[in-house]
Write a protein that holds these residues in place. Structure first.
Motif, PDB file in Angstrom:
ATOM      1  N   ASN A 149      15.088  54.654  16.525  1.00  0.00           N
ATOM      2  CA  ASN A 149      16.492  54.633  16.933  1.00  0.00           C
ATOM      3  C   ASN A 149      16.835  55.839  17.800  1.00  0.00           C
ATOM      4  O   ASN A 149      17.543  55.719  18.793  1.00  0.00           O
ATOM      5  CB  ASN A 149      17.408  54.598  15.710  1.00  0.00           C
ATOM      6  N   ILE A 150      16.323  56.996  17.437  1.00  0.00           N
ATOM      7  CA  ILE A 150      16.598  58.211  18.219  1.00  0.00           C
ATOM      8  C   ILE A 150      15.937  58.110  19.592  1.00  0.00           C
ATOM      9  O   ILE A 150      16.531  58.481  20.605  1.00  0.00           O
ATOM     10  CB  ILE A 150      16.122  59.456  17.439  1.00  0.00           C
ATOM     11  N   ARG A 151      14.709  57.590  19.617  1.00  0.00           N
ATOM     12  CA  ARG A 151      14.003  57.416  20.884  1.00  0.00           C
ATOM     13  C   ARG A 151      14.780  56.453  21.780  1.00  0.00           C
ATOM     14  O   ARG A 151      14.941  56.693  22.975  1.00  0.00           O
ATOM     15  CB  ARG A 151      12.598  56.890  20.645  1.00  0.00           C
ATOM     16  N   GLY A 152      15.292  55.364  21.213  1.00  0.00           N
ATOM     17  CA  GLY A 152      16.072  54.399  21.983  1.00  0.00           C
ATOM     18  C   GLY A 152      17.345  55.021  22.540  1.00  0.00           C
ATOM     19  O   GLY A 152      17.714  54.772  23.690  1.00  0.00           O
ATOM     20  N   LEU A 153      17.997  55.849  21.746  1.00  0.00           N
ATOM     21  CA  LEU A 153      19.204  56.533  22.193  1.00  0.00           C
ATOM     22  C   LEU A 153      18.875  57.494  23.333  1.00  0.00           C
ATOM     23  O   LEU A 153      19.599  57.559  24.331  1.00  0.00           O
ATOM     24  CB  LEU A 153      19.845  57.302  21.026  1.00  0.00           C
ATOM     25  N   ALA A 154      17.772  58.223  23.205  1.00  0.00           N
ATOM     26  CA  ALA A 154      17.372  59.164  24.250  1.00  0.00           C
ATOM     27  C   ALA A 154      17.073  58.437  25.553  1.00  0.00           C
ATOM     28  O   ALA A 154      17.469  58.891  26.640  1.00  0.00           O
ATOM     29  CB  ALA A 154      16.154  59.968  23.791  1.00  0.00           C
ATOM     30  N   VAL A 155      16.402  57.323  25.489  1.00  0.00           N
ATOM     31  CA  VAL A 155      16.084  56.538  26.690  1.00  0.00           C
ATOM     32  C   VAL A 155      17.375  56.025  27.330  1.00  0.00           C
ATOM     33  O   VAL A 155      17.552  56.087  28.557  1.00  0.00           O
ATOM     34  CB  VAL A 155      15.123  55.370  26.338  1.00  0.00           C
ATOM     35  N   ALA A 156      18.298  55.540  26.512  1.00  0.00           N
ATOM     36  CA  ALA A 156      19.571  55.025  27.037  1.00  0.00           C
ATOM     37  C   ALA A 156      20.379  56.143  27.689  1.00  0.00           C
ATOM     38  O   ALA A 156      20.937  55.960  28.788  1.00  0.00           O
ATOM     39  CB  ALA A 156      20.373  54.379  25.913  1.00  0.00           C
ATOM     40  N   LEU A 157      20.457  57.298  27.054  1.00  0.00           N
ATOM     41  CA  LEU A 157      21.194  58.429  27.633  1.00  0.00           C
ATOM     42  C   LEU A 157      20.539  58.895  28.935  1.00  0.00           C
ATOM     43  O   LEU A 157      21.226  59.232  29.906  1.00  0.00           O
ATOM     44  CB  LEU A 157      21.273  59.585  26.636  1.00  0.00           C
ATOM     45  N   ASN A 158      19.226  58.907  28.960  1.00  0.00           N
ATOM     46  CA  ASN A 158      18.499  59.292  30.169  1.00  0.00           C
ATOM     47  C   ASN A 158      18.772  58.305  31.291  1.00  0.00           C
ATOM     48  O   ASN A 158      18.956  58.697  32.450  1.00  0.00           O
ATOM     49  CB  ASN A 158      17.005  59.386  29.867  1.00  0.00           C
TER      50      ASN A 158
END
Length: 172
Positions: A149-158
């Protein structure tokens, strides 16, 4: 009529069983008929390494102890040869080991019932409990899910940052 000495020994046995049942996180009742000495030794070693107390018990003694603790539902399965596996810490250790052994023994070793969280469970529920991953496995799954979930959030923010950065002129 039994002698006073024998009666006091039996009362002591029931008191000890009652104490074990009260302090246990979980337990499994099995029918050990048909198990060889070599297999029994292997099984006991595996249970001991997992922190599970395993012993053959008399049905009558276990009935009295179960009544004291409120596990009267165990009385239905207390017939024939009976052994009790009790775990003080890990709630699934005994179920996992004994369920696997029962499957491998092809009907010679049978899980009768169990108890966990203050309630009695039938053999099917013990089997379900035995199929759960251990504590470390569950924690690993939780960490993996949280990390995903954190990785997905980081990719989306990026992706949002890159999109906003492409359309805006550089301010220098």
């Amino acid at each position: 009529m039994p002698s006073e000495k024998i009666l006091s020994q039996k009362k002591e046995t029931v008191a000890e069983l009652t104490s074990k049942l009260k302090n246990a996180a979980a337990g499994v009742v099995v029918d050990y008929k048909g198990i060889t000495v070599a297999n029994d030794t292997k099984l006991r070693k595996e249970l001991r390494e997992a922190g599970v107390d395993y012993a053959v018990v008399k049905n009558t003694m276990l009935r009295f102890a179960a009544k004291e603790v409120g596990y009267e539902a165990l009385n239905d399965v207390l017939e024939g040869t009976t052994a009790l596996a009790i775990s003080d810490g890990d709630q699934i250790a005994a179920a996992k080991i004994l369920t696997k052994y029962a499957e491998d023994s092809k009907g010679k070793f049978v899980v009768k019932a169990g108890f966990v969280d203050g309630g009695v469970i039938d053999a099917a529920k013990v089997a379900e409990l035995g199929k759960l991953p251990n504590r470390e496995g569950l924690l690993s799954m939780l960490c993996s899910a949280l990390q995903g979930n954190i990785r997905g959030l980081a990719v989306a923010l990026n992706a949002v940052a890159e999109k906003n950065g492409e359309g805006a002129p550089a301010a220098e």
